[in-house]
Design a protein around this motif. Structure first.
Motif, short mmCIF file in Angstrom:
data_model
loop_
_atom_site.label_atom_id
_atom_site.label_comp_id
_atom_site.label_asym_id
_atom_site.label_seq_id
_atom_site.Cartn_x
_atom_site.Cartn_y
_atom_site.Cartn_z
N UNK A 10 0.79 -1.25 0.06
CA UNK A 10 -0.11 -0.13 -0.16
C UNK A 10 0.83 1.27 -0.07
N UNK A 11 2.09 1.27 0.72
CA UNK A 11 2.86 2.27 0.63
C UNK A 11 3.41 2.58 -0.89
N UNK A 12 3.78 1.58 -1.58
CA UNK A 12 4.00 1.89 -2.89
C UNK A 12 2.87 2.69 -3.71
N UNK A 13 1.77 1.85 -3.21
CA UNK A 13 0.44 2.66 -4.13
C UNK A 13 0.29 4.04 -3.85
N UNK A 14 0.48 4.54 -2.52
CA UNK A 14 0.54 5.80 -1.97
C UNK A 14 1.55 6.65 -2.75
N UNK A 15 2.84 6.17 -2.95
CA UNK A 15 3.87 7.04 -3.66
C UNK A 15 3.59 7.00 -5.12
N UNK A 16 3.04 6.00 -5.85
CA UNK A 16 2.70 6.23 -7.28
C UNK A 16 1.50 7.04 -7.43
N UNK A 17 0.59 7.22 -6.48
CA UNK A 17 -0.72 8.29 -6.69
C UNK A 17 -0.10 9.45 -6.38
N UNK A 18 0.66 9.88 -5.22
CA UNK A 18 1.11 11.19 -4.97
C UNK A 18 2.02 11.80 -5.80
N UNK A 19 2.95 10.93 -6.35
CA UNK A 19 3.88 11.30 -7.37
C UNK A 19 3.53 11.75 -8.82
#
Length: 216
Positions: A10-19
């Motif tokens: 989920x933290x990778x998904x967060x980074x992909x979205x916020x980036x």
């Protein structure tokens, strides 16, 4: 490259979205706890969702340790909140309110900010912010463990007089507000002064300019 969200952290998904979903406006939310403590915290999963009725939405992600953040808990228990907007002049104070303060500590006081009484809801506005939206909760949707989407119906909008061009027409000096937005990574923000304008085309004009109206 394709990412299967169900297969990644989920933290990778967060980074992909916020980036990639940038820039994002910042909701500097003030809320009130059951004990009467004023909570203030910034959230960049935020936007306007309608005007009749006036509606905003704020995504409140979970705290890694305690689950529901104070803002989410306050909104769900009291059904009211205020969205204040963030100009560049208040970036440092906004950043202070993002710290992991205990629930009995008011981030408003910690950042040296002033509580301004609201007209329609109990939580105060941030007096230093040039724009505040007083909201009652329309709906809260729990989308995961300690993660909430709050849809707020706007009852009142306060805009500093210095930025009003024509109140009757709703004209605001938006560039003068100097708002900032959230970007990628840790601590990255953007200014909103760099802008350009495009006229929205009509279908009839598009047909005419493309020459399709002359084709049989």
């Amino acid at each position: 490259m394709d990412f299967d969200v169900a297969q990644i952290d989920p933290q990778i998904a967060y980074k992909l979205m916020t980036s990639t979903i940038t820039p994002r406006p910042i909701a500097w939310v003030t809320s009130l706890s059951e004990q009467g403590v004023v909570n203030a915290a910034p959230y960049s999963f935020f936007n306007a969702m309608g005007s009749n009725p006036a509606t905003v939405v704020v995504g409140l992600l979970r705290d890694p340790k305690k689950g529901f953040k104070d803002t989410a808990a306050n909104i769900m228990s009291r059904g009211e909140f205020v969205v204040n907007l963030v100009p560049e002049s208040l970036a440092k104070q906004m950043n202070i309110t993002s710290m992991d303060a205990p629930s009995d500590v008011s981030e408003l006081s910690a950042a040296g900010l002033t509580a301004r009484p609201s007209l329609h809801v109990t939580p105060p506005q941030i007096a230093e912010s040039p724009v505040s939206f007083e909201c009652v909760t329309h709906t809260t949707v729990v989308t995961g463990p300690g993660q909430v989407i709050a849809i707020g119906r706007v009852l009142g909008i306060r805009i500093d007089d210095a930025y009003i061009l024509d109140a009757d027409k709703g004209y605001i000096d938006t560039p003068a507000l100097g708002m900032i937005g959230r970007l990628h990574g840790s601590g990255w923000y953007t200014r909103t002064q760099d802008s350009f304008q495009l006229d929205r085309p009509s279908y009839a004009d598009w047909i005419k300019k493309s020459g399709l109206d002359k084709k049989e």
